[in-house]
Design an enzyme around this catalytic site. Structure first.
Site, PDB file in Angstrom:
ATOM      1  N   TYR A  56       0.807  -1.222   0.000  1.00  0.00           N
ATOM      2  CA  TYR A  56       0.000   0.000   0.000  1.00  0.00           C
ATOM      3  C   TYR A  56       0.838   1.268   0.000  1.00  0.00           C
ATOM      4  O   TYR A  56       0.606   2.175   0.810  1.00  0.00           O
ATOM      5  CB  TYR A  56      -0.945   0.018   1.216  1.00  0.00           C
ATOM      6  CG  TYR A  56      -1.666  -1.282   1.438  1.00  0.00           C
ATOM      7  CD1 TYR A  56      -2.705  -1.666   0.593  1.00  0.00           C
ATOM      8  CD2 TYR A  56      -1.303  -2.143   2.471  1.00  0.00           C
ATOM      9  CE1 TYR A  56      -3.363  -2.865   0.781  1.00  0.00           C
ATOM     10  CE2 TYR A  56      -1.963  -3.351   2.662  1.00  0.00           C
ATOM     11  CZ  TYR A  56      -2.989  -3.704   1.808  1.00  0.00           C
ATOM     12  OH  TYR A  56      -3.631  -4.891   1.997  1.00  0.00           O
TER      13      TYR A  56
ATOM     14  N   TYR B  63     -12.372  -6.880   6.385  1.00  0.00           N
ATOM     15  CA  TYR B  63     -11.213  -7.025   5.505  1.00  0.00           C
ATOM     16  C   TYR B  63     -11.015  -8.507   5.223  1.00  0.00           C
ATOM     17  O   TYR B  63     -10.938  -9.311   6.158  1.00  0.00           O
ATOM     18  CB  TYR B  63      -9.940  -6.438   6.132  1.00  0.00           C
ATOM     19  CG  TYR B  63      -8.742  -6.677   5.243  1.00  0.00           C
ATOM     20  CD1 TYR B  63      -8.529  -5.875   4.129  1.00  0.00           C
ATOM     21  CD2 TYR B  63      -7.870  -7.737   5.475  1.00  0.00           C
ATOM     22  CE1 TYR B  63      -7.457  -6.121   3.271  1.00  0.00           C
ATOM     23  CE2 TYR B  63      -6.796  -7.986   4.618  1.00  0.00           C
ATOM     24  CZ  TYR B  63      -6.604  -7.181   3.520  1.00  0.00           C
ATOM     25  OH  TYR B  63      -5.557  -7.430   2.670  1.00  0.00           O
TER      26      TYR B  63
ATOM     27  N   ASP C  25     -13.946 -15.912   8.510  1.00  0.00           N
ATOM     28  CA  ASP C  25     -12.564 -15.592   8.141  1.00  0.00           C
ATOM     29  C   ASP C  25     -11.769 -15.403   9.436  1.00  0.00           C
ATOM     30  O   ASP C  25     -11.815 -14.343  10.053  1.00  0.00           O
ATOM     31  CB  ASP C  25     -12.549 -14.333   7.268  1.00  0.00           C
ATOM     32  CG  ASP C  25     -11.138 -13.914   6.871  1.00  0.00           C
ATOM     33  OD1 ASP C  25     -10.170 -14.447   7.452  1.00  0.00           O
ATOM     34  OD2 ASP C  25     -11.004 -13.044   5.992  1.00  0.00           O
TER      35      ASP C  25
ATOM     36  N   LYS D  80      -2.230 -16.576   8.221  1.00  0.00           N
ATOM     37  CA  LYS D  80      -1.316 -15.769   9.044  1.00  0.00           C
ATOM     38  C   LYS D  80      -0.474 -16.558  10.058  1.00  0.00           C
ATOM     39  O   LYS D  80       0.629 -16.947   9.738  1.00  0.00           O
ATOM     40  CB  LYS D  80      -2.088 -14.628   9.695  1.00  0.00           C
ATOM     41  CG  LYS D  80      -2.480 -13.581   8.652  1.00  0.00           C
ATOM     42  CD  LYS D  80      -2.793 -12.220   9.245  1.00  0.00           C
ATOM     43  CE  LYS D  80      -2.787 -11.157   8.169  1.00  0.00           C
ATOM     44  NZ  LYS D  80      -4.100 -10.683   7.758  1.00  0.00           N
TER      45      LYS D  80
HETATM   46  C1  LIG Z   1      -4.599 -10.685   6.356  1.00  0.00           C
HETATM   47  C2  LIG Z   1      -5.994 -11.112   6.167  1.00  0.00           C
HETATM   48  C3  LIG Z   1      -6.425 -11.679   4.945  1.00  0.00           C
HETATM   49  C4  LIG Z   1      -5.517 -11.823   3.764  1.00  0.00           C
HETATM   50  O1  LIG Z   1      -4.450 -12.689   3.996  1.00  0.00           O
HETATM   51  P1  LIG Z   1      -3.131 -12.586   3.065  1.00  0.00           P
HETATM   52  O2  LIG Z   1      -2.278 -13.718   3.554  1.00  0.00           O
HETATM   53  O3  LIG Z   1      -2.539 -11.240   3.327  1.00  0.00           O
HETATM   54  O4  LIG Z   1      -3.560 -12.760   1.659  1.00  0.00           O
HETATM   55  C5  LIG Z   1      -7.745 -12.078   4.859  1.00  0.00           C
HETATM   56  N1  LIG Z   1      -8.597 -11.938   5.884  1.00  0.00           N
HETATM   57  C6  LIG Z   1      -8.221 -11.411   7.068  1.00  0.00           C
HETATM   58  C7  LIG Z   1      -9.208 -11.314   8.177  1.00  0.00           C
HETATM   59  C8  LIG Z   1      -6.911 -10.968   7.247  1.00  0.00           C
HETATM   60  O5  LIG Z   1      -6.552 -10.427   8.416  1.00  0.00           O
END
Ligand SMILES: *Cc1c(COP(=O)(O)O)cnc(C)c1O
Length: 422
Positions: free
Chosen positions: A16, A143, A244, A273
């Site tokens: 970014y 997000y 997510d 992550k």
């Molecule tokens: C970081 C994140 C993503 C994306 O993961 P990347 O490994 O950066 O592609 C998706 N959803 C959430 C909630 C996140 O924190």
């Protein structure tokens, strides 16, 4: 040897940022436990766990060993038609620790890809049911990643939807849940999303959201009853629920997975992550027997996704070691100690006139300012104070590694107070 920052700023894109006017970058030569070593000799205490990933800090003996052992056997082998023990072991562990019912594992290369996979699973499920649906419902300030499917369900402002206007799928956005985790629950919070579900249910494949903690979209902690209400809504109207947990998974919130706050299981979960303890990029999408079976018995008969590095053995071996370590270190105790200390050390920030709100959940702390922060200036101030904290918008936030020492955490919090009071 010092790092060629000039080449970096001339040729390397960072997350970014602009290529012509990038924010300054600091050169890192190594990192150990909760300390990041800069090439100029300075050390910074890490407040970010490298964006939620490095939950045990850096240079972790067990993870180094797992990587070394695996690399001498094989770093990679294709997953089409071949399989291996690290992938099998990881799938076993994921099935065991994620909320119940999530038995079928799709390994993929990053969080965003795991979201793409989740969306495709939901679409293929309805296709297989002969009731094709074409939209997703989500909540504002979410997000889910930067690829197109993930971006389409990410908050339109945060991900600048207008830039990709004609190319991005149009999804449904309900308001952000208002009631926070520490407030009295009020069922009115679900009114609008309930109305949207009723009006659009024939075309909604799934509701996708981050359970309890909305991360990059504003670090908002909403009420578990909201999540419970969403599960009920999905059951009542036969929608799939995608959780997510890419940021929240693996103990960060004080629960192993944030869905546990509401005692629910989603139909599909995304994890990433911290899955490898921050060693390399890996993610997974898990679903239920029902969704997997339905997809597999549909007209397509197969699930249409298969990344080159699917099930990468090196990443799987490190992920197994990371999950074993998490389970063995008494993470609950560590995260709850961090939670108590964050509350105590950040309490003085609440009295600052510049500060709007201070909130802590598990090993996550947020100091929300009244005005937007100038990242370039504030970043420098933090580095001068010996800490690595990267704010965005109005938010100064930290999610330190679980192994951080008390004095290090105090130093992070004191730095936040200093910077917030300037
Ligand atoms: C970081 C994140 C993503 C994306 O993961 P990347 O490994 O950066 O592609 C998706 N959803 C959430 C909630 C996140 O924190």
């Amino acid at each position: 040897m010092s790092i060629d920052l000039q080449f970096d700023s001339n040729h390397l894109w960072h997350p970014y940022t602009s290529m012509t006017n990038p924010l300054p970058c600091y050169g890192v030569v190594s990192a150990n436990k909760a300390l990041i070593q800069l090439d100029n000799g300075e050390q910074l205490i890490d407040g970010m766990s490298s964006w939620w990933a490095c939950i045990f800090g850096y240079n972790v003996a067990e993870l180094n060993l797992a990587a070394k052992n695996q690399i001498d056997k094989m770093a990679h082998v294709m997953f089409g038609g071949l399989t291996h023990q690290p992938a099998i072991d990881l799938a076993k562990k994921l099935v065991e620790i994620t909320p119940k019912g999530l038995n079928k594992v799709f390994l993929c290369d990053s969080g965003s890809v795991s979201v793409e996979v989740a969306l495709k699973m939901a679409l293929q499920y309805w296709h297989a049911m002969d009731k094709p649906k074409s939209q997703f419902l989500t909540i504002r300030n979410g997000y889910h990643g930067d690829t197109f499917g993930a971006m389409s369900v990410t908050d339109p402002e945060g991900s600048m939807h207008e830039l990709y206007h004609n190319f991005l799928a149009k999804q449904l956005f309900a308001p952000q849940p208002k009631i926070t985790i520490d407030q009295q629950w009020d069922a009115c919070d679900l009114d609008q999303i309930t109305r949207m579900v009723i009006a659009n249910k024939d075309n909604i494949a799934a509701i996708i959201l981050e359970p309890i903690v909305q991360g990059a979209g504003g670090m908002h902690f909403y009420h578990p009853q909201y999540l419970k209400g969403i599960r009920d809504l999905c059951d009542k109207h036969q929608l799939l629920l995608i959780a997510d947990e890419i940021a929240t998974g693996f103990g960060r919130t004080g629960k192993l997975f944030a869905c546990e706050f509401a005692d629910i299981s989603p139909d599909i979960i995304c994890v990433g992550k911290a899955i490898t303890g921050g060693y390399m990029s890996l993610a997974a999408t898990l679903t239920t027997d029902k969704v997997a079976t339905t997809i597999s018995q549909g007209k397509a008969a197969v699930f249409m996704h298969g990344p080159t590095f699917m099930g990468n053995p090196l990443a799987c071996a490190v992920a197994c070691a990371s999950i074993d370590k998490l389970i063995s270190i008494n993470w609950q105790e560590k995260v709850s100690r961090i939670e108590q200390q964050l509350k105590e050390y950040l309490a003085p920030c609440s009295d600052l006139s510049q500060v709007k709100n201070v909130r802590v959940l598990g090993a996550i702390a947020v100091v929300e300012m009244k005005e937007a922060i100038d990242v370039a200036i504030v970043q420098k101030q933090f580095v001068a104070l010996g800490v690595w904290i990267r704010p965005f918008g109005k938010l100064i936030y930290i999610m330190p590694p679980y192994i951080i020492e008390k004095q290090q955490l105090k130093k992070l919090c004191d730095a936040i107070y200093r910077v917030a009071s300037i």
